[in-house]
Design an enzyme around this catalytic site. Structure first.
Site, short mmCIF file in Angstrom:
data_model
loop_
_atom_site.label_atom_id
_atom_site.label_comp_id
_atom_site.label_asym_id
_atom_site.label_seq_id
_atom_site.Cartn_x
_atom_site.Cartn_y
_atom_site.Cartn_z
N ASP A 131 -48.40 -50.20 -9.64
CA ASP A 131 -49.34 -49.09 -9.71
C ASP A 131 -50.76 -49.51 -9.33
OD1 ASP A 131 -49.76 -46.49 -10.25
OD2 ASP A 131 -50.05 -46.70 -12.40
N CYS A 186 -32.52 -32.18 -5.09
CA CYS A 186 -33.22 -31.05 -5.74
C CYS A 186 -32.52 -29.73 -5.39
CB CYS A 186 -34.68 -30.98 -5.28
SG CYS A 186 -35.76 -32.13 -6.15
N CYS A 189 -33.15 -25.76 -6.58
CA CYS A 189 -33.90 -25.75 -7.86
C CYS A 189 -35.40 -25.70 -7.60
CB CYS A 189 -33.54 -27.01 -8.65
SG CYS A 189 -34.48 -27.21 -10.16
N CYS A 192 -39.58 -27.04 -11.67
CA CYS A 192 -40.89 -27.70 -11.89
C CYS A 192 -42.01 -26.85 -11.28
CB CYS A 192 -40.88 -29.11 -11.30
SG CYS A 192 -40.31 -29.22 -9.61
N CYS A 196 -45.03 -25.33 -13.99
CA CYS A 196 -46.36 -25.95 -14.03
C CYS A 196 -47.43 -24.91 -14.40
CB CYS A 196 -46.68 -26.58 -12.67
SG CYS A 196 -48.33 -27.33 -12.68
N CYS A 212 -53.61 -30.62 -11.27
CA CYS A 212 -52.60 -31.26 -12.13
C CYS A 212 -53.23 -31.66 -13.48
CB CYS A 212 -52.04 -32.47 -11.41
SG CYS A 212 -50.94 -33.47 -12.41
N CYS A 239 -49.44 -35.18 -18.74
CA CYS A 239 -48.60 -33.98 -18.82
C CYS A 239 -47.20 -34.37 -18.37
CB CYS A 239 -49.16 -32.89 -17.91
SG CYS A 239 -48.13 -31.42 -17.84
N CYS A 242 -43.51 -31.00 -15.81
CA CYS A 242 -42.61 -30.93 -14.63
C CYS A 242 -41.44 -31.91 -14.75
CB CYS A 242 -43.38 -31.14 -13.33
SG CYS A 242 -44.04 -32.80 -13.12
N CYS A 246 -37.01 -30.69 -15.67
CA CYS A 246 -36.12 -31.12 -14.58
C CYS A 246 -34.71 -31.37 -15.10
CB CYS A 246 -36.67 -32.40 -13.93
SG CYS A 246 -35.62 -33.00 -12.61
FE1 SF4 Z 1 -36.24 -31.14 -8.13
FE2 SF4 Z 1 -36.33 -31.57 -10.78
FE3 SF4 Z 1 -38.21 -30.02 -9.61
FE4 SF4 Z 1 -35.67 -29.14 -9.90
S1 SF4 Z 1 -37.14 -29.58 -11.57
S2 SF4 Z 1 -36.96 -29.00 -8.04
S3 SF4 Z 1 -34.48 -31.03 -9.58
S4 SF4 Z 1 -37.88 -32.20 -9.28
#
Ligand code: SF4
Length: 377
Positions: A131, A186, A189, A192, A196, A212, A239, A242, A246
């Site tokens: 990081d 993903c 979906c 997230c 938010c 954010c 936070c 998101c 998931c």
């Molecule tokens: Fe992708 Fe997870 Fe966001 Fe769904 S919640 S779009 S699986 S990052």
């Protein structure tokens, strides 16, 4: 030693050191369009370091000239406890920050891994990153097959690890056996994006950091923009929203890493207790904790905002103390919070502060708040 065998032994060493995933990518230029567009749109906000050394970010061989491979590792930090988003008397601290500072934990393990690599291959030279420095860690981790970068821009490994892990890298001057890149799961979906509170995921795979809550509560060093304060709710450091929503994060196994066991007082910190911390208390309580990054004034600012969002009149005495503290930025946020809570006591405190306020920005804001408050009463 054959690259295949060397890679196998390095991966075994990484796992025996406690890393949960390890992958290898060959060094190649990182596609630049996404980063450059993101920077051009100013989505990095005050994180000016992101716009420095862009060429190095896009080419690890500019960081370590003879780099041939990038080794990425993942360390699970997940602990299964409820974050109290609905309890307005407590603050929420991001899970990654509830234990010890991950930099030291990761660095210790990565140094041990690099030592092992040089024992296996005396010609090996490497450079470790956690990081820090101009390395696109999520890109390399996904390129090395550890997962994919999700629409929330976190790296997602699989259902056992989700996205609850730290990433580290070693740039190595040896050609290792590379892994296939991770593929995106993903699908359709968009949980997230929908969850938010500040709509910071402005399009799939793109976060405007300026919106954010993690950025607002950690990276922003001065005032949180007023139009975003209500959306930060009771989040006082980072936070996880998101990640919490998931589906890939539902069944993650808790970390076995002792350093990441959440400190009891950080799982559900009482806002009152946070607001009463002196600078000395802060230094003592958060030694070897990621929360040190916000400094006392950042945590007081965030706590004041959370108190304002609670609309709880019991917080007025603590906010009055912050309203009269030595830091003008904290005073401004305490003033905003008192105005949010409202009532005659809050109003009186604002009037009294305005009479003695010497900081021009704070004085102006007190004036505006009082005018608004007066018309509300
Ligand atoms: Fe992708 Fe997870 Fe966001 Fe769904 S919640 S779009 S699986 S990052």
């Amino acid at each position: 030693m054959l690259p295949e065998l060397l890679t196998k032994k390095i991966k075994e060493s990484a796992i025996s050191l406690g890393f949960h995933r390890v992958g290898v990518a060959p060094v190649e230029a990182v596609p630049d369009s996404k980063l450059k567009r993101w920077l051009k749109l100013d989505y990095h906000g005050e994180m000016h370091y992101m716009s420095r050394q862009v060429e190095k970010r896009l080419d690890p061989s500019l960081v370590l000239e003879e780099t041939k491979s990038v080794l990425s590792v993942a360390l699970n930090y997940y602990h299964n406890y409820e974050l109290n988003y609905d309890d307005r008397n407590s603050g929420v601290i991001s899970r990654y920050a509830s234990g010890d500072d991950y930099h030291k934990v990761m660095e210790t393990k990565l140094k041990a891994l690099l030592k092992k690599i040089t024992e296996l291959c005396p010609d090996a030279k490497g450079k470790i990153y956690v990081d820090t420095g101009p390395i696109m860690d999520k890109y390399w981790a996904s390129r090395s097959g550890m997962g994919w970068i999700g629409k929330n821009t976190n790296l997602i490994a699989d259902k056992r690890l989700g996205s609850w892990f730290f990433i580290g890298e070693i740039l190595i001057n040896q050609r290792l056996d590379s892994d296939a890149p991770g593929s995106d799961h993903c699908g359709s979906c968009r949980r997230c994006l929908d969850a938010c509170p500040t709509e910071a995921i402005v399009e799939p795979y793109v976060v405007d950091s300026r919106l954010c809550i993690s950025y607002l509560t950690i990276e922003v060093k001065e005032d949180i923009p007023e139009n975003l304060r209500r959306s930060t709710s009771n989040l006082v450091f980072g936070c996880d929203i998101c990640q919490d929503v998931c589906p890939w994060n539902r069944k993650v196994e808790p970390s076995r890493e002792e350093s990441f066991i959440p400190r009891k007082e950080l799982k559900k910190p009482r806002l009152k207790n946070l607001a009463q911390l002196t600078k000395e208390d802060f230094r003592y309580l958060f030694q070897n904790s990621p929360i040190r990054r916000s400094k006392w004034r950042g945590l007081m600012r965030n706590t004041a905002v959370a108190m304002g969002n609670s609309h709880n009149k019991e917080f007025i005495p603590d906010l009055c103390k912050l309203l009269n503290c030595s830091d003008a930025m904290v005073r401004r946020h305490a003033a905003w919070a008192l105005k949010e809570i409202g009532g005659s006591k809050a109003q009186k405190a604002l009037v009294e502060r305005r009479a003695i306020e010497t900081n021009s920005q704070t004085r102006d804001e007190l004036k505006t708040l009082l005018e608004t408050e007066t018309s509300n009463l």
